[in-house]
Design a protein around this motif. Structure first.
Motif, PDB file in Angstrom:
ATOM      1  N   ALA A 267      41.577  40.951  50.130  1.00  0.00           N
ATOM      2  CA  ALA A 267      42.300  39.738  49.737  1.00  0.00           C
ATOM      3  C   ALA A 267      41.371  38.534  49.843  1.00  0.00           C
ATOM      4  O   ALA A 267      40.277  38.627  50.417  1.00  0.00           O
ATOM      5  CB  ALA A 267      43.510  39.536  50.655  1.00  0.00           C
ATOM      6  N   LYS A 318      42.114  41.194  39.909  1.00  0.00           N
ATOM      7  CA  LYS A 318      43.490  40.865  40.275  1.00  0.00           C
ATOM      8  C   LYS A 318      44.359  42.095  40.514  1.00  0.00           C
ATOM      9  O   LYS A 318      45.464  41.969  41.026  1.00  0.00           O
ATOM     10  CB  LYS A 318      44.136  39.903  39.276  1.00  0.00           C
ATOM     11  CG  LYS A 318      44.354  40.459  37.911  1.00  0.00           C
ATOM     12  CD  LYS A 318      45.046  39.417  37.043  1.00  0.00           C
ATOM     13  CE  LYS A 318      45.309  40.011  35.680  1.00  0.00           C
ATOM     14  NZ  LYS A 318      45.950  39.088  34.774  1.00  0.00           N
ATOM     15  N   ASP A 319      43.843  43.265  40.154  1.00  0.00           N
ATOM     16  CA  ASP A 319      44.611  44.471  40.470  1.00  0.00           C
ATOM     17  C   ASP A 319      44.111  45.156  41.729  1.00  0.00           C
ATOM     18  O   ASP A 319      44.656  46.165  42.152  1.00  0.00           O
ATOM     19  CB  ASP A 319      44.581  45.450  39.282  1.00  0.00           C
ATOM     20  CG  ASP A 319      45.222  44.806  38.058  1.00  0.00           C
ATOM     21  OD1 ASP A 319      46.205  44.068  38.256  1.00  0.00           O
ATOM     22  OD2 ASP A 319      44.701  44.990  36.938  1.00  0.00           O
ATOM     23  N   GLN A 322      44.440  40.839  46.859  1.00  0.00           N
ATOM     24  CA  GLN A 322      45.626  39.985  46.956  1.00  0.00           C
ATOM     25  C   GLN A 322      45.148  38.547  47.115  1.00  0.00           C
ATOM     26  O   GLN A 322      44.040  38.307  47.624  1.00  0.00           O
ATOM     27  CB  GLN A 322      46.445  40.366  48.185  1.00  0.00           C
ATOM     28  CG  GLN A 322      47.355  41.559  47.947  1.00  0.00           C
ATOM     29  CD  GLN A 322      48.236  41.826  49.148  1.00  0.00           C
ATOM     30  OE1 GLN A 322      47.786  41.725  50.280  1.00  0.00           O
ATOM     31  NE2 GLN A 322      49.468  42.197  48.920  1.00  0.00           N
ATOM     32  N   ILE A 350      50.018  37.738  36.757  1.00  0.00           N
ATOM     33  CA  ILE A 350      49.691  38.248  38.095  1.00  0.00           C
ATOM     34  C   ILE A 350      50.966  38.834  38.695  1.00  0.00           C
ATOM     35  O   ILE A 350      52.007  38.167  38.725  1.00  0.00           O
ATOM     36  CB  ILE A 350      49.155  37.112  39.003  1.00  0.00           C
ATOM     37  CG1 ILE A 350      47.819  36.600  38.456  1.00  0.00           C
ATOM     38  CG2 ILE A 350      48.971  37.602  40.442  1.00  0.00           C
ATOM     39  CD1 ILE A 350      47.307  35.352  39.127  1.00  0.00           C
ATOM     40  N   ARG A 354      50.819  40.871  44.348  1.00  0.00           N
ATOM     41  CA  ARG A 354      49.433  40.450  44.592  1.00  0.00           C
ATOM     42  C   ARG A 354      49.379  39.079  45.248  1.00  0.00           C
ATOM     43  O   ARG A 354      48.319  38.606  45.628  1.00  0.00           O
ATOM     44  CB  ARG A 354      48.655  40.401  43.267  1.00  0.00           C
ATOM     45  CG  ARG A 354      48.497  41.731  42.622  1.00  0.00           C
ATOM     46  CD  ARG A 354      47.334  42.479  43.242  1.00  0.00           C
ATOM     47  NE  ARG A 354      47.551  43.906  43.196  1.00  0.00           N
ATOM     48  CZ  ARG A 354      46.907  44.784  43.934  1.00  0.00           C
ATOM     49  NH1 ARG A 354      46.019  44.385  44.810  1.00  0.00           N
ATOM     50  NH2 ARG A 354      47.145  46.062  43.839  1.00  0.00           N
TER      51      ARG A 354
END
Ligand code: C2E
Ligand code: MG
Ligand code: MG
Length: 497
Positions: A267, A318-319, A322, A350, A354
């Protein structure tokens, strides 16, 4: 009043002069105020030969009713005397302007009674540290002033301030359920920084203000900061902030959060940044509360969210990652917050899972709409993280009432994890999180030894300068570029760009 005095005279006729004097001086109160009236009363009683009563009145006028400490009036007299003495002996007088960090939150969340008890406790701890000849006074609210005469060097004043701050932490920090008490202390010296009582107070206050701008819980000596051109109160800081917000100059930096087992970033936390042309980088710990007071926090929060979501949507990860965003009380309470956030996330494609919203513990436990909003956010699929866990002023027993997914152990605990007591506290938090099936992050990790202990006690995610400080979007992208793909390795060190 006349009737009351008549009754009093009937009850204790021997004190008739006192009742008459009281009647006279209470009448005078209508025309006089503050200290003047105490002086008049004191003089009047003296004239009537009632010295004990007169001394009592003086005592009341010169001391704070809650803590029993000298108040501003006595303090100022004492400073004048200390300055005279220092002039005669060629010594220095240290003035320490002390402020309790987060006192307002304690007062608001636990009530005035607890707030008052805390002020008394702090005053006792401070008082116990002072030598004969030093003076501790209550300046007002949660501010205290200490006068230390007979100094030879400025560093002595700093050492005393450090000792006071450490003692307050040691004495008043006894466990998780207690508020975590820290001090900000501004220090100024006679004759180095000022040569009158008034000027000395102003310089110490400026040093205190600078402490707060640095994120609280620290000590600043006026002479050290003078050369840095600091004097925030001299400029209209709020005007500058308003202008910066209007011009959309609030920036966002990102700090990685690392999986404790694999060392892989999982993240990033978005942290607001403001660079004032004159004063440089200003800490969000200073300008976020200021924006809240100015009613600008929605705008600041929205700018941060927009920028962060935009950067995140373009990072290519973005996958996999987080994105954590700090949300302030006022933002959370806004009825349109959840809808606005959903729209923004949808616009940037998004997934809600996430997005991690970092909410402070005290806000989450507040009544009103906060909990309702947390439920809505959770129902919409967003992840909720309880930030600065342990420093809030809540009871651990109420944690299960909240719709949260993760707790972030505050750096104050992380810093202490090398001590036996600190380790026990962190272990307790981890067990609690595990029992409630919550994720757990430790923030403020600055070295490998700390990281190793945290890993061992079962903390899943780590964040701190050891792994990477908050950096600009470009630098963060570079960091992530180096981190993915990451070769698997046994144990891990920091993943650095
Ligand atoms: P926070 O959310 O608890 O953020 C962590 C703070 O610790 C950040 O300070 C970060 O720079 C600092 N930090 C991270 N690692 C280390 C470390 O290893 N050692 C030390 N000493 N510090 C470390 P920062 O950026 O100054 O932010 C302070 C606080 O301001 C944040 O605490 C958060 O409560 C608030 N804040 C920041 N950005 C925003 C925002 O966009 N909105 C709102 N409402 N609050 C924000
Ligand atoms: Mg945070
Ligand atoms: Mg935090």
């Amino acid at each position: 009043l006349v009737v009351a005095c008549g009754l009093a005279a009937y009850w204790r006729p021997d004190l008739l002069p006192v009742w008459l004097a009281l009647l006279f001086f209470i009448g005078l109160n209508l025309f006089q105020s503050g200290f003047t009236r105490f002086c008049l009363l004191e003089k009047g009683l003296k004239k009537l030969g009632l010295r004990a009563e007169s001394d009592h009145i003086r005592e009341m006028a010169m001391h704070d009713a809650l803590t029993g400490l000298p108040n501003r009036l006595l303090l100022e007299e004492h400073i004048e005397a200390a300055i005279d003495h220092a002039r005669a002996t060629g010594t220095k007088v240290g003035m320490l302007f002390i402020d309790l960090d987060n006192f307002k939150q304690i007062n608001d969340s636990q009530g005035h009674k607890t707030g008052d008890q805390l002020l008394v406790a702090v005053s006792r701890v401070l008082q116990a540290q002072l030598r004969a000849g030093d003076m501790l006074a209550r300046w007002g609210g949660d501010e205290f002033v200490v006068i230390v005469p007979g100094l030879r060097e400025p560093k002595q004043a700093r050492a005393i301030a450090e000792a006071l701050a450490a003692e307050v932490q040691n004495e008043l920090f006894s466990g998780l359920t207690d508020p975590y008490i820290t001090l900000s202390i501004g220090v100024a010296l006679f004759p180095d920084d000022a040569d009158t009582c008034e000027a000395l107070l102003i310089q110490a206050d400026k040093a205190l203000f600078f402490c707060k701008s640095q994120g609280r819980n620290n000590i600043q000596v006026f002479s050290d900061m003078r050369h840095r051109g600091v004097g925030y109160r001299d400029v209209d800081f709020t005007t500058r902030l308003s202008a910066a917000v209007k011009q959309r100059l609030i920036q966002v930096h990102y700090q990685p959060v690392i999986d404790a087992r694999t060392g892989i970033p999982v993240a990033v936390e978005a942290l607001a940044r403001w660079q004032d042309p004159e004063h440089g980088w200003v800490s969000p710990a200073l300008f976020v509360p200021m924006a809240e007071n100015l009613g600008l926090i929605h705008e600041v929060g929205y700018q941060v969210l927009e920028r962060a979501l935009d950067d995140f949507s373009h990072c290519g990860l973005k996958d996999r990652l987080q994105l954590g965003v700090n949300v302030s009380n006022r933002q959370l309470l806004s009825k349109t917050f959840v809808r606005g956030l959903r729209d923004l996330a949808a616009h940037h494609e998004i997934d809600a899972s996430r997005l991690k919203l970092e909410i402070t513990e005290s806000i989450a436990l507040e009544g009103g709409g906060a909990r309702e909003r947390l439920r809505e956010l959770s129902a919409a699929g967003f992840v909720i993280s309880l930030d600065d866990f342990g420093t809030g002023f809540s009871s651990l027993s109420r944690l299960h009432e909240l719709t949260v997914d993760e707790i972030k152990i505050d750096s104050a605990f992380v810093r202490r994890v090398k001590t036996r007591q600190g380790r026990v506290i962190v272990k307790t938090i981890v067990s609690l999180a595990q029992a409630l099936d919550l994720g757990i992050v430790a923030e403020g990790v600055e070295d490998e030894e700390t990281a190793a202990i945290l890993r061992e006690v079962g903390v899943q995610l780590l964040q701190g300068h050891y792994f990477g400080p908050p950096v600009s979007n470009d630098q963060c992208a570079q960091f992530m570029h180096c981190a993915f793909p990451v070769p698997r390795h046994a144990g891990f060190g920091p993943v650095r760009a």
